[in-house]
Design an enzyme around this catalytic site. Structure first.
Site, PDB file in Angstrom:
ATOM      1  N   ILE A 133      51.793  12.212  58.906  1.00 17.33           N
ATOM      2  CA  ILE A 133      52.141  12.049  57.530  1.00 17.33           C
ATOM      3  C   ILE A 133      52.869  10.820  57.122  1.00 17.33           C
ATOM      4  O   ILE A 133      53.668  10.078  57.863  1.00 17.33           O
ATOM      5  CB  ILE A 133      53.155  13.265  57.119  1.00 17.33           C
ATOM      6  N   GLY A 135      50.701  15.073  62.512  1.00 13.40           N
ATOM      7  CA  GLY A 135      50.017  16.102  61.848  1.00 13.40           C
ATOM      8  C   GLY A 135      48.451  16.087  62.224  1.00 13.40           C
ATOM      9  O   GLY A 135      47.706  16.909  61.863  1.00 13.40           O
ATOM     10  N   ASP A 166      47.971  18.678  64.192  1.00 18.27           N
ATOM     11  CA  ASP A 166      47.913  20.095  63.546  1.00 18.27           C
ATOM     12  C   ASP A 166      46.423  20.191  62.991  1.00 18.27           C
ATOM     13  O   ASP A 166      45.868  20.951  63.191  1.00 18.27           O
ATOM     14  CB  ASP A 166      48.921  19.764  62.403  1.00 18.27           C
ATOM     15  N   GLU A 219      57.064  15.392  65.830  1.00 16.85           N
ATOM     16  CA  GLU A 219      58.077  16.190  65.079  1.00 16.85           C
ATOM     17  C   GLU A 219      59.513  16.095  65.471  1.00 16.85           C
ATOM     18  O   GLU A 219      60.715  15.796  64.654  1.00 16.85           O
ATOM     19  CB  GLU A 219      57.914  17.526  64.500  1.00 16.85           C
ATOM     20  N   ASP A 255      55.551  22.163  61.635  1.00 16.09           N
ATOM     21  CA  ASP A 255      55.528  23.332  60.768  1.00 16.09           C
ATOM     22  C   ASP A 255      54.189  23.798  59.847  1.00 16.09           C
ATOM     23  O   ASP A 255      54.152  24.391  59.127  1.00 16.09           O
ATOM     24  CB  ASP A 255      56.562  23.228  59.756  1.00 16.09           C
TER      25      ASP A 255
END
Length: 331
Positions: free
Chosen positions: A121, A177, A180, A200, A208
């Site tokens: 991110i 990310g 993810d 993270e 998350d």
């Protein structure tokens, strides 16, 4: 009431030049040394490339029709190491919702432009959303953040919801990310120089938007998942292959993409009724008991077994024809 202290304590991050969380781009205090890539970006832009797929015009993504029935989705911010900005979180949802409804598309390859898959991110761009909630009331800040996280989670869940198989082709870093994203994909290929980080905890939060939920089911080793998530250490390519995070490794990006498109072509040659039904049932089975999944399968195939694709496939097998010679109608 003043703004939440917990939120304001990270306000200094917004001043970083190219700071990327969920995998960070830049910040000397974390020991990263990431140089600008303008020359590389110009070189990439100068190369001949397929034309943009109709209806897919984005700021952070490039979508091209790689082959018949195959779309290539590229994370397309190479000068920022494909850091995930506001446009990315919005456009991924739009892109994959369109792909889900595209009857001509039967498989997708997703990769990153430039020198790495993604650095995660981009907090430089995202800081206003993450760190400056439009309220000074704790309850309202909480509801705002809940809504924000719901949207961010959908950015990757939309890949899983798309009935078309999605192949992730990962080179270089896949940070924060990026993990993810790839764990929401169906198949993962990597290069020998690829590495993976659940980043993270290094910036003070728990992942998350999907990693903690999907990664344990992808690699089936809770101890290893815990180690990666608690320490933010790099998982190098060989370990990713051994653990099952990726199914194949390649010497470079070019050979990996060739293999990914070959696999996508093989998948797209099959009946879309069969392939898409298989994906939907595999995901359902992952999240339900064997009995529940068998019951769901009965309900699914009581209608899908009536497809004419079965007779076409059986006829091809009897006549010893390659399925690539059989034409299956769009779904």
């Amino acid at each position: 009431m003043p703004p939440s202290k917990g939120l304001m304590s990270y306000s200094w991050l917004a001043d970083s030049s190219v700071y990327s969380v969920w995998g960070l781009t830049a910040s000397t205090n974390l020991g990263l040394n990431l140089r600008p890539m303008s020359a590389f970006a110009q070189e990439e832009a100068s190369k001949a490339a397929p034309e943009e797929a109709p209806g897919h015009s984005y700021e952070s993504l490039r979508v091209t029709a790689a082959q018949k029935h195959i779309l290539h989705v590229q994370l397309n911010r190479p000068e920022k190491r494909n850091a995930m900005n506001k446009a990315f979180w919005r456009e991924m949802v739009v892109c994959f919702n369109k792909i889900a409804e595209d009857a001509d598309c039967r498989a997708v390859v997703i990769s990153g432009a430039g020198k790495m898959f993604t650095s995660g991110i981009d907090l430089t761009d995202m800081a206003s959303e993450l760190l400056q909630p439009p309220s000074d009331d704790t309850a309202r800040i909480s509801w705002y953040l809940r809504s924000l996280l719901t949207r961010y989670q959908e950015t990757f869940s939309v890949i899983e919801k798309c009935p078309k198989p999605v192949i992730a082709a990962i080179h270089g870093g896949c940070i924060g990310g990026g993990v993810d994203l790839i764990t929401a994909c169906d198949i993962r290929y990597g290069t020998r120089d690829s590495f993976f980080q659940v980043k993270e905890v290094d910036i003070g939060l728990a992942a998350d938007v999907g990693t903690l939920q999907r990664l344990p089911k992808v690699i089936g080793n809770q101890s290893l998942v815990n180690e990666l998530a608690y320490t933010a250490r790099k998982m190098m390519a060989d370990e990713a292959l051994e653990s099952g995070l990726v199914s194949r490794l390649f010497p470079d990006k070019e050979s990996m993409l060739d293999a990914a498109f070959t696999l996508a072509a093989e998948i797209s040659s099959k009946s879309p009724v069969a392939v898409q039904g298989t994906k939907i049932n595999l995901i359902y089975s992952r999240d339900h008991s064997v009995k529940e999944s068998l019951d769901y399968m009965k309900s699914w195939n009581m209608s899908m077994l009536q497809t004419k694709d079965i007779m076409k496939s059986v006829q091809a097998a009897i006549e010893k024809k390659d399925l690539k010679t059989v034409t299956f109608p769009k779904l």
